[in-house]
Design an enzyme around this catalytic site. Sequence first.
Site, PDB file in Angstrom:
ATOM      1  N   GLY A  81       0.822  -1.213   0.000  1.00 55.41           N
ATOM      2  CA  GLY A  81       0.000   0.000   0.000  1.00 55.41           C
ATOM      3  C   GLY A  81       0.847   1.250   0.000  1.00 55.41           C
ATOM      4  O   GLY A  81       0.529   2.222   0.687  1.00 55.41           O
ATOM      5  N   GLY A  85      -0.943   8.011   0.831  1.00 52.53           N
ATOM      6  CA  GLY A  85      -1.086   8.121   2.278  1.00 52.53           C
ATOM      7  C   GLY A  85       0.160   7.801   3.070  1.00 52.53           C
ATOM      8  O   GLY A  85       1.279   8.178   2.712  1.00 52.53           O
ATOM      9  N   ILE A  86      -0.048   7.071   4.165  1.00 52.50           N
ATOM     10  CA  ILE A  86       1.032   6.747   5.085  1.00 52.50           C
ATOM     11  C   ILE A  86       2.106   5.895   4.414  1.00 52.50           C
ATOM     12  O   ILE A  86       3.301   6.098   4.634  1.00 52.50           O
ATOM     13  CB  ILE A  86       0.465   6.031   6.331  1.00 52.50           C
ATOM     14  CG1 ILE A  86      -0.339   7.017   7.173  1.00 52.50           C
ATOM     15  CG2 ILE A  86       1.587   5.424   7.178  1.00 52.50           C
ATOM     16  CD1 ILE A  86      -1.076   6.390   8.322  1.00 52.50           C
ATOM     17  N   GLY A  87       1.680   4.946   3.578  1.00 51.68           N
ATOM     18  CA  GLY A  87       2.643   4.075   2.903  1.00 51.68           C
ATOM     19  C   GLY A  87       3.591   4.856   2.019  1.00 51.68           C
ATOM     20  O   GLY A  87       4.812   4.641   2.045  1.00 51.68           O
ATOM     21  N   SER A 209      -4.714   0.040  14.129  1.00 45.01           N
ATOM     22  CA  SER A 209      -5.490   1.197  14.580  1.00 45.01           C
ATOM     23  C   SER A 209      -5.977   0.902  15.988  1.00 45.01           C
ATOM     24  O   SER A 209      -6.254  -0.250  16.317  1.00 45.01           O
ATOM     25  CB  SER A 209      -6.680   1.421  13.644  1.00 45.01           C
ATOM     26  OG  SER A 209      -7.652   2.253  14.250  1.00 45.01           O
ATOM     27  N   TYR A 234     -13.920  -3.398   9.772  1.00 45.67           N
ATOM     28  CA  TYR A 234     -12.577  -2.804   9.853  1.00 45.67           C
ATOM     29  C   TYR A 234     -11.938  -3.071  11.214  1.00 45.67           C
ATOM     30  O   TYR A 234     -10.776  -3.474  11.302  1.00 45.67           O
ATOM     31  CB  TYR A 234     -12.669  -1.302   9.588  1.00 45.67           C
ATOM     32  CG  TYR A 234     -11.343  -0.583   9.663  1.00 45.67           C
ATOM     33  CD1 TYR A 234     -10.414  -0.697   8.629  1.00 45.67           C
ATOM     34  CD2 TYR A 234     -11.016   0.208  10.762  1.00 45.67           C
ATOM     35  CE1 TYR A 234      -9.191  -0.040   8.699  1.00 45.67           C
ATOM     36  CE2 TYR A 234      -9.805   0.872  10.832  1.00 45.67           C
ATOM     37  CZ  TYR A 234      -8.901   0.744   9.791  1.00 45.67           C
ATOM     38  OH  TYR A 234      -7.688   1.404   9.872  1.00 45.67           O
TER      39      TYR A 234
END
Length: 382
Positions: A81, A85-87, A209, A234
């Site tokens: 990923g 974003g974060i990746g 998370s 999720y």
Amino acid sequence: MRPEQHAKMAAEMKQRLKVEELEENIDELEDVVEDVFPILILTVFVAVLLLIIFLIRLYLRWFAPNPSKNRMDGKTVLITGGTSGIGKCTAIELAKRNARVLIAGREKAKVEAVARNIRKKTGNQHVNALVLDLGNLRSIQEFAEDFRKDEKYLHVLINNAAYMGPLSKTDDGLERSFGVNYLGHFYLTYLLSDKLKKNAPSRIINVVSDSYKQGELDLDDLAMNKGYSVYSAYTRSKLAQVMFNLECHKRYIGNCVWSFAAHPGPTATDLLRNYPGMWGNALRLVSRIMFKPPEDGCQTLVYLAVADGLREFSGKLFTDCKAVKTNEKVKANKELSSRLWNVSAHLCGFEGDALMPEDEPEATPNAEEAGEATAEEEKKSQ
């Protein structure tokens, strides 16, 4: 009439006029207050609301900068990923530290474009694109086979890719949040575990998370036939990842493969892009305004990839570059954690407690050799 009386009457008349004028002014003021009061109340309410939003935003966007300045010369990192974003931000940060960064994503053109952009931005020419679909077990198997054949090194595996959205199935017929967020990473990690062992000391970083605390894991209803919601699916996948992190620690620490769970905190990423309905629109708006940017959210991941002295924290959950306590229900469910590993192994087509057969000539280091390797690594980095 005497002059004194005339003056007295004039003074009394002036006094009465002043009183009447004052009463009129008071009446006018009361009318103005009645007209303005609702606006005044609304203004105060809006001001207080904006102050509360500002303070909440300040709290949500707070982050701890990565205290480690270590470079990653000669180290290979694989990030799932990594196209947004974060990746993507993690890939940029590690490329700046001279790591060899491998970005895995589903769409070949997109992954290659991102890798090209990072090479240009950082000046690091060792940023490469790989195609991987975590929603397809066959794709993961083929990816791992090619990786073991083509890549000599793997020092850090970052399991970052995630799905959050309406009910959907993977190519293997599994509920998508569970299949991509957890099971795909479980299978990828298992298939690459031999590579991590041979390049020990190495690290597995599972991006989770803190919503895992609300997750409920029923191994008899992995399809969520009893009721599906975007959030519950999720949180269940993130709970599974936290349990997986502990199992990785238990199974791989003896080979000097350290496992960490990283909670980035509220971060504005593309995770909510598939969240349906008006609620999804509201969440996307709130995330853009309130949540911290990915450049800040990735700092814990980068810290876990580069920092020294983390061996004793293997198996722990980190946020803001610090280890935090894992929820008691995870620690109390060791039997469920072990069952999850075995069920996952069955879904991926191998025996739960079977070891990965070595397909390369180097021997896997034992615990004593791994310890020596750790000491050597930390000595070099000092």
